[in-house]
Design a protein around this motif. Structure first.
Motif, short mmCIF file in Angstrom:
data_model
loop_
_atom_site.label_atom_id
_atom_site.label_comp_id
_atom_site.label_asym_id
_atom_site.label_seq_id
_atom_site.Cartn_x
_atom_site.Cartn_y
_atom_site.Cartn_z
N PHE A 82 0.79 -1.04 -0.14
CA PHE A 82 -0.02 0.02 -0.31
C PHE A 82 0.80 1.13 -0.05
O PHE A 82 0.27 2.33 -0.14
CB PHE A 82 -0.88 0.02 1.13
CG PHE A 82 -1.90 -0.95 1.17
CD1 PHE A 82 -3.35 -0.50 0.39
CD2 PHE A 82 -1.98 -2.15 1.60
CE1 PHE A 82 -4.12 -1.56 0.40
CE2 PHE A 82 -3.05 -3.44 1.47
CZ PHE A 82 -4.04 -2.64 1.04
N GLY A 83 2.16 1.12 0.06
CA GLY A 83 3.07 2.19 0.27
C GLY A 83 2.88 3.07 1.54
O GLY A 83 3.31 4.41 1.44
N ARG A 84 2.28 2.53 2.42
CA ARG A 84 2.01 3.32 3.79
C ARG A 84 1.70 2.19 4.75
O ARG A 84 1.18 1.07 4.59
CB ARG A 84 0.97 4.41 3.63
CG ARG A 84 -0.22 3.80 3.46
CD ARG A 84 -1.47 4.82 3.15
NE ARG A 84 -2.73 4.44 3.42
CZ ARG A 84 -3.69 5.14 3.33
NH1 ARG A 84 -3.76 6.41 3.55
NH2 ARG A 84 -4.96 4.32 2.94
N VAL A 85 1.68 2.71 6.21
CA VAL A 85 1.11 1.84 7.20
C VAL A 85 -0.26 2.61 7.78
O VAL A 85 -0.18 3.81 7.87
CB VAL A 85 1.95 1.83 8.61
CG1 VAL A 85 1.30 1.16 9.64
CG2 VAL A 85 3.42 1.09 8.15
N ALA A 86 -1.18 1.73 7.61
CA ALA A 86 -2.64 2.25 8.14
C ALA A 86 -3.35 0.95 8.54
O ALA A 86 -3.13 -0.19 8.29
CB ALA A 86 -3.18 3.06 6.91
N PRO A 87 -4.57 1.29 9.20
CA PRO A 87 -5.64 0.28 9.75
C PRO A 87 -6.01 -0.45 8.31
O PRO A 87 -6.27 0.04 7.17
CB PRO A 87 -6.61 0.97 10.18
CG PRO A 87 -6.04 2.09 10.75
CD PRO A 87 -4.95 2.63 9.55
N LEU A 88 -5.76 -1.94 8.54
CA LEU A 88 -6.03 -2.63 7.25
C LEU A 88 -7.73 -3.35 7.45
O LEU A 88 -7.85 -3.95 8.48
CB LEU A 88 -5.18 -3.76 7.20
CG LEU A 88 -5.27 -4.90 6.08
CD1 LEU A 88 -5.26 -4.29 4.50
CD2 LEU A 88 -4.47 -5.95 6.09
N HIS A 107 -13.48 6.05 3.89
CA HIS A 107 -12.12 6.15 4.78
C HIS A 107 -10.84 6.11 4.10
O HIS A 107 -9.96 5.14 4.17
CB HIS A 107 -12.34 5.01 5.79
CG HIS A 107 -13.49 4.73 6.67
ND1 HIS A 107 -13.76 5.49 7.73
CD2 HIS A 107 -14.54 4.31 6.33
CE1 HIS A 107 -14.66 5.27 8.15
NE2 HIS A 107 -15.55 4.52 7.35
N PRO A 108 -10.49 7.26 3.52
CA PRO A 108 -9.10 7.46 2.90
C PRO A 108 -7.98 7.02 3.66
O PRO A 108 -6.84 6.59 3.32
CB PRO A 108 -9.14 8.64 2.46
CG PRO A 108 -10.13 9.41 3.24
CD PRO A 108 -11.18 8.58 3.76
N ASP A 109 -8.32 7.19 5.10
CA ASP A 109 -7.13 6.62 5.95
C ASP A 109 -7.08 5.42 6.12
O ASP A 109 -6.09 4.69 6.84
CB ASP A 109 -7.33 7.38 7.20
CG ASP A 109 -8.64 7.01 8.05
OD1 ASP A 109 -9.50 6.74 7.23
OD2 ASP A 109 -8.76 7.04 9.13
#
Length: 270
Positions: A82-88, A107-109
């Protein structure tokens, strides 16, 4: 997406290729699966979607033997993918992706992963995701069992969604239903402590089975209380309010039109 019992929707019979078992790695026989893979030939619009959006959204994983398998050594590196760390958030059996798209837009985050075995549905979802420029969505063609058994890291999923899994309504086919004690253990493996498993079905006996399985697990607690057991009223204690993040699909409308009540359940990983 398939109708109850794995029947394909809108496909000519000559275009179907249905299987109810997948070979195990190393030639160790075959494992009963919870889906009937029902595919059509690749259409020009599908080829265009793959060419335009596939590299950005379709995940390529090492396979065991079957097309929907995942090699036991394969692992998801969400940060890299995903190119980032975020809630999955992961949806199992997402059909043509209405819930995936809604989640990603609202939820773009979140990092949103859709897992599906039915290729026409996967290509529809790819078109929706790609045309909307939803950079926080990745799609995987794979069986849910190896995905949750080995590919997803332990405790990596904030929410797991299982909406309207194939009910396999005939009693002799109930063993193929996805929500079982064995799969609940796999779900508990991948959901982070405090994370949620959201489920929905329009088949009352499957709803009872879901409740019995999860109420019998020491690793989940019903967010809305209530107790399990047969004869459970789908709109009674323990049922969750309709999840607002689940768009109303034509399949759900069909179930309602046929007089079936929709059951939502929400369980928390303890």
């Amino acid at each position: 997406m398939t109708e109850p019992g794995g029947r394909s929707v809108g496909l000519d019979a000559q275009e179907r290729s249905v299987g109810v078992a997948e070979p195990l790695p190393g030639g160790r026989g075959r494992r009963i699966v919870s889906f009937a893979r029902t595919d059509a030939r690749l259409q020009p619009k599908d080829a265009r979607a793959i060419e335009r959006y596939g590299s950005a959204h379709l995940l390529d994983v090492d396979r065991a033997e079957a097309r929907t398998s995942v090699a036991p050594s394969a692992r998801l590196d969400a940060g890299a993918v995903f190119g980032r760390v975020a809630p999955l958030v992961v949806e199992i059996g997402c059909g043509s992706g209405d819930a995936v798209v809604a989640a990603a837009e609202a939820h773009p985050d979140w990092n949103v992963l859709g897992v599906e075995v039915y290729r026409p549905g996967l290509w529809d979802m790819l078109r929706k995701v790609g045309s909307r420029g939803l950079d926080n969505v990745r799609l995987l063609e794979a069986d849910a069992v190896p995905v949750c058994e080995t590919w997803l890291p332990e405790g990596s999923v904030r929410e797991l969604w299982t909406f309207f899994p194939d009910p396999w309504p005939k009693k002799r086919h109930h063993k193929r239903r996805l929500v079982s004690p064995a799969f609940a253990r796999l779900a508990a493996r991948v959901i982070e402590p405090g994370g949620l498993w959201r489920l929905a079905t329009d088949w009352s006996d499957y709803g009872e089975q879901m409740r019995e399985v999860l109420d019998g697990s020491s690793e989940f607690v019903n967010v809305h209380g209530g107790s399990g057991g047969s004869g459970y009223d789908a709109v009674g204690a323990g049922a969750a309010p309709r999840f607002e993040g689940r768009p109303l699909t034509r399949f759900e409308r069909r179930g309602i039109a046929e007089g079936r009540e929709i059951l939502d359940l929400t369980y928390r990983r303890v």
